[in-house]
Design a protein around this motif. Structure first.
Motif, PDB file in Angstrom:
ATOM      1  N   ASN A  40      45.948 -51.544   6.188  1.00  0.00           N
ATOM      2  CA  ASN A  40      44.664 -51.459   6.770  1.00  0.00           C
ATOM      3  C   ASN A  40      44.449 -49.822   7.229  1.00  0.00           C
ATOM      4  OD1 ASN A  40      46.329 -50.990   9.031  1.00  0.00           O
ATOM      5  ND2 ASN A  40      46.086 -52.949   9.878  1.00  0.00           N
ATOM      6  N   TYR A  41      45.495 -49.012   6.941  1.00  0.00           N
ATOM      7  CA  TYR A  41      45.160 -47.555   6.988  1.00  0.00           C
ATOM      8  C   TYR A  41      45.459 -46.832   5.605  1.00  0.00           C
ATOM      9  CZ  TYR A  41      45.907 -42.608   8.607  1.00  0.00           C
ATOM     10  OH  TYR A  41      45.737 -41.380   8.517  1.00  0.00           O
ATOM     11  N   LEU A  60      35.457 -49.688  14.670  1.00  0.00           N
ATOM     12  CA  LEU A  60      34.558 -49.970  13.911  1.00  0.00           C
ATOM     13  C   LEU A  60      33.529 -50.814  14.775  1.00  0.00           C
ATOM     14  CD1 LEU A  60      32.883 -50.095  11.287  1.00  0.00           C
ATOM     15  CD2 LEU A  60      34.489 -52.045  10.757  1.00  0.00           C
ATOM     16  N   ALA A  61      33.957 -51.885  15.573  1.00  0.00           N
ATOM     17  CA  ALA A  61      33.328 -52.708  16.442  1.00  0.00           C
ATOM     18  C   ALA A  61      32.460 -51.701  17.444  1.00  0.00           C
ATOM     19  CB  ALA A  61      34.079 -53.617  17.063  1.00  0.00           C
ATOM     20  N   SER A  89      36.734 -44.912  13.669  1.00  0.00           N
ATOM     21  CA  SER A  89      35.958 -46.006  13.275  1.00  0.00           C
ATOM     22  C   SER A  89      36.905 -46.697  11.966  1.00  0.00           C
ATOM     23  CB  SER A  89      34.607 -45.649  12.508  1.00  0.00           C
ATOM     24  OG  SER A  89      34.623 -44.725  11.431  1.00  0.00           O
ATOM     25  N   LYS A  90      37.951 -46.048  11.703  1.00  0.00           N
ATOM     26  CA  LYS A  90      39.006 -46.700  10.700  1.00  0.00           C
ATOM     27  C   LYS A  90      39.551 -47.864  11.496  1.00  0.00           C
ATOM     28  CE  LYS A  90      39.882 -42.234   8.362  1.00  0.00           C
ATOM     29  NZ  LYS A  90      40.837 -41.525   7.926  1.00  0.00           N
ATOM     30  N   LEU A  91      39.779 -47.908  12.841  1.00  0.00           N
ATOM     31  CA  LEU A  91      40.342 -49.185  13.348  1.00  0.00           C
ATOM     32  C   LEU A  91      39.281 -50.318  13.682  1.00  0.00           C
ATOM     33  CD1 LEU A  91      42.152 -47.092  16.010  1.00  0.00           C
ATOM     34  CD2 LEU A  91      43.315 -48.051  14.038  1.00  0.00           C
ATOM     35  N   PRO A  92      39.891 -51.456  13.601  1.00  0.00           N
ATOM     36  CA  PRO A  92      38.895 -52.550  14.149  1.00  0.00           C
ATOM     37  C   PRO A  92      38.018 -52.265  15.218  1.00  0.00           C
ATOM     38  CG  PRO A  92      41.025 -53.525  13.322  1.00  0.00           C
ATOM     39  CD  PRO A  92      41.012 -51.957  13.462  1.00  0.00           C
ATOM     40  N   LYS A 106      44.331 -54.396  -1.123  1.00  0.00           N
ATOM     41  CA  LYS A 106      43.365 -53.673  -0.171  1.00  0.00           C
ATOM     42  C   LYS A 106      42.654 -52.679  -1.399  1.00  0.00           C
ATOM     43  CE  LYS A 106      41.521 -51.233   3.502  1.00  0.00           C
ATOM     44  NZ  LYS A 106      40.620 -52.081   4.192  1.00  0.00           N
ATOM     45  N   GLN A 122      32.782 -52.633  24.161  1.00  0.00           N
ATOM     46  CA  GLN A 122      33.647 -52.229  23.181  1.00  0.00           C
ATOM     47  C   GLN A 122      34.350 -50.977  23.401  1.00  0.00           C
ATOM     48  OE1 GLN A 122      34.337 -54.204  20.538  1.00  0.00           O
ATOM     49  NE2 GLN A 122      32.452 -55.783  20.921  1.00  0.00           N
ATOM     50  N   SER A 176      43.461 -66.085  18.595  1.00  0.00           N
ATOM     51  CA  SER A 176      43.704 -65.212  17.742  1.00  0.00           C
ATOM     52  C   SER A 176      45.218 -64.814  17.650  1.00  0.00           C
ATOM     53  CB  SER A 176      43.022 -63.596  17.732  1.00  0.00           C
ATOM     54  OG  SER A 176      41.704 -63.883  17.537  1.00  0.00           O
TER      55      SER A 176
END
Length: 610
Positions: free
Chosen positions: A237-238, A581-582, A575-578, A317, A424, A189
């Protein structure tokens, strides 16, 4: 070749002089060793494809070989479903000690001069690297290979490469400058921190100084693919939506400054109409976020909106807007019933208003009486709050601020879904709550080196905080410890016992107990927290994420009239962040699995531990 020819002619010219001949011979030997030394310094090896049989026979063509899982079958003590996978120090006797056991009895020191080289890759979203290193001069004569492992910080997946030298090869200290290369590690990544570990083989009985680590970041998208290529792949993404009367205010994050994106656009479709908005942020006000207005949207209408950078082929988006009815607008009456119904409705409304007014008056009187009994002077109240706290203040952690170190302890008796939730959580705390997290899943080699209990004891001393994640399996393990096994034979039980003893000692000496915390997830109960942790601070996650942040960083969340705003650290915002959310998905999976297990136990008559 020309150099040796010249020396040969000089030697013939002085053939009759024995002293001259001896001197010249010595010079030739020194010159030859110098040339060999220079050659050793410049030598580098890249992996070859060869068989294990070729290595064992000492064939010169198999000097430095890659070994795959198909080449040799190992019988490992660690199960295949272990989070460490098969990336463990390979036992020397598994592939070298069958015929010559003595080769596995020597100590080989750790490699040095680890270097990371980025490779060209057509895979745009990912990076690729090759690792190089040099062997240590200590024990180099018994060196038989290397193992290279790569792990992303915040994840449990480990990638391994194993390389062996031919069996009858004996290196000298001059080969300490030789450079060995790994095969490329691909599909990494972008803009992610990794750690590469290189071990010298055979792995010694002495578990120290046999491996070397190096932390590095993969390239960012602009570094790897160029700025122009990454502009169109970027998108906000926000996005946060807030209604103000009939207008809707939308806040989104701006592109990085080096992208030089100055214009954006938004398009919303709803009620058969499309609303287009041109966005020109004022970077002198805010360089990271911008808020724009969507005016005159229809009340009670659902809109599908898109936002993107105003460049060619930019990724858009999508977000949704639901325009609520404004409570300040007069409601339109549609009554067609008889006047008697209207009169009855009016009387009912009047009675309800009277009851509300009476309740309000009584409540205010009681509140006023209670306030008189507990009234304190404003200056006394003020001293219990942080006077430097202002409305809207944010906690800013720069590079000079050392993040708090946190050790997370847990039990794996609840199965892999619970372990995944803990993993997580650790990733979220480290990435978004400015905390240096220590988790056994991330430090496999250190645990093998020190032992499980030894590693936990050392980390408890080094870390600023210790968080015990309590669960049903942990409590059940504690209750059954006398029947099944001695407490000190189980690392989790031993760790909990040590923490309880440390808290009791601190309590007896009047010391601070804030170092130790206990937490449960929403699929557990507070009764799952063992009694031995009764003195620890308790948190329910993810509801208490702001309180946990306050505990770790020692900041007050509020004072009268003022509140500390921490972005994306709340029950609804994380949960707005990756990573958030994971964590949320892992909690939902564990909750569903545990609920199914409890339902099955109820059907078969097994009592549920509460």
């Amino acid at each position: 070749m020309l150099l040796f020819r010249g020396l040969k002619q000089v030697f013939k010219a002085g053939e009759g002089n024995i002293m001259w001949s001896s001197t010249l011979t010595l010079d030739l030997l020194l010159l030859g060793s110098l040339c060999l030394g220079v050659h050793a310094e410049r030598t580098s090896y890249r992996p070859q494809s060869c068989t294990l049989e070729c290595i064992q026979q000492g064939d010169p063509e198999c000097e430095y070989c890659r070994i795959t899982a198909d080449d040799v079958q190992f019988s490992l003590s660690i199960p295949s479903n272990s989070p460490y996978g098969s990336c463990v120090p390979w036992p020397c006797y598994s592939f070298l000690g069958q015929e010559t056991p003595e080769v596995c009895q020597h100590y080989v020191n750790a490699p040095h001069s680890i270097s990371i080289e980025f490779e060209d890759s057509e895979d745009t979203p990912y990076d690729a690297i090759t690792v190089s290193w040099s062997p240590s001069q200590y024990g180099i004569a018994y060196l038989h290979g290397f193992q290279v492992t790569l792990q992303a910080l915040g994840g449990s997946q480990v990638v391994c490469q194993l390389f062996l030298l031919r069996n009858n090869l004996s290196l000298t200290p001059a080969h300490a400058q030789t450079v060995y290369y790994s095969d490329p590690f691909t599909h990494l990544s972008l803009d992610t921190e990794y750690v590469v570990t290189i071990m010298a083989l055979p792995v010694p009985e002495r578990w120290d100084q046999f491996h070397e680590k190096k932390h590095f970041f993969t390239r960012t998208c602009p570094e790897k693919n160029g700025l122009e290529e990454c502009k169109k792949d970027w998108y906000p993404n926000y996005i946060e939506v807030h209604q103000e009367n009939r207008d809707v205010l939308v806040t989104f994050n701006l592109a990085p400054e080096n992208f030089k994106i100055r214009h954006y656009f938004s398009s919303c479709f709803g009620g058969g109409l499309r609303n287009y908005t041109d966005i020109k942020p004022d970077f002198s006000v805010n360089k990271t976020h911008h808020t724009y207005r969507l005016p005159n949207l229809q009340a009670g209408t659902n809109y599908t909106c898109e936002i993107a950078a105003d460049i060619v082929d930019a990724v858009r988006k999508t977000f949704f807007v639901v325009v609520q009815h404004n409570s300040e607008e007069p409601l339109t009456s549609h009554f067609t019933e008889s006047p008697s119904l209207i009169v009855l409705l009016s009387v009912g409304i009047l009675l309800a208003a009277t009851a509300v007014l009476t309740f309000t008056v009584v409540f205010k009187k009681r509140k006023k009486k209670k306030t008189v009994k507990t009234k304190l002077r404003p200056d006394i109240i003020e001293q219990y709050y942080d006077k430097n706290m202002e409305e809207g203040q944010c906690v800013l952690l720069d590079n000079n601020t050392r993040p708090p170190r946190l050790l997370i302890c847990y039990s794996n008796n609840d199965g892999p879904t619970h372990v995944r939730v803990v993993l997580q959580l650790a990733a979220f705390l480290q990435k978004h709550m400015a905390t240096e997290v220590h988790l056994d899943l991330w430090e496999a080699l250190s645990i093998m080196e020190e032992g499980n209990l030894g590693w936990h004891c050392r980390r408890m001393k080094e870390c600023d905080f210790v968080l015990v994640v309590c669960s049903r399996g942990l409590l059940q393990n504690l209750k059954n410890k006398c029947e099944d096994e001695e407490p000190m034979k189980n690392t989790t039980l031993a760790t909990i016992a040590i923490i309880g003893e440390e808290m009791c000692r601190a309590k007896a000496l009047g010391q601070d107990l804030s170092k130790y915390m206990a937490a449960i997830f929403e699929y557990s109960q507070e009764s799952d927290i063992p009694a031995v942790l009764g003195l620890a601070s308790r948190y329910t996650l993810t509801k208490d994420l702001p309180l946990l942040f306050s505990h770790l960083h020692g900041v007050a969340l509020q004072k009268p009239g003022f509140y500390l705003q921490v972005d994306n650290i709340s029950e609804s915002g994380y949960s707005k962040l990756p990573a958030g959310l994971a964590l949320q998905l892992a909690i939902q999976e564990a909750k569903a699995l545990i609920f199914d297990e409890q339902t099955e136990e109820e059907h078969v008559g097994i009592p549920i531990i509460s």
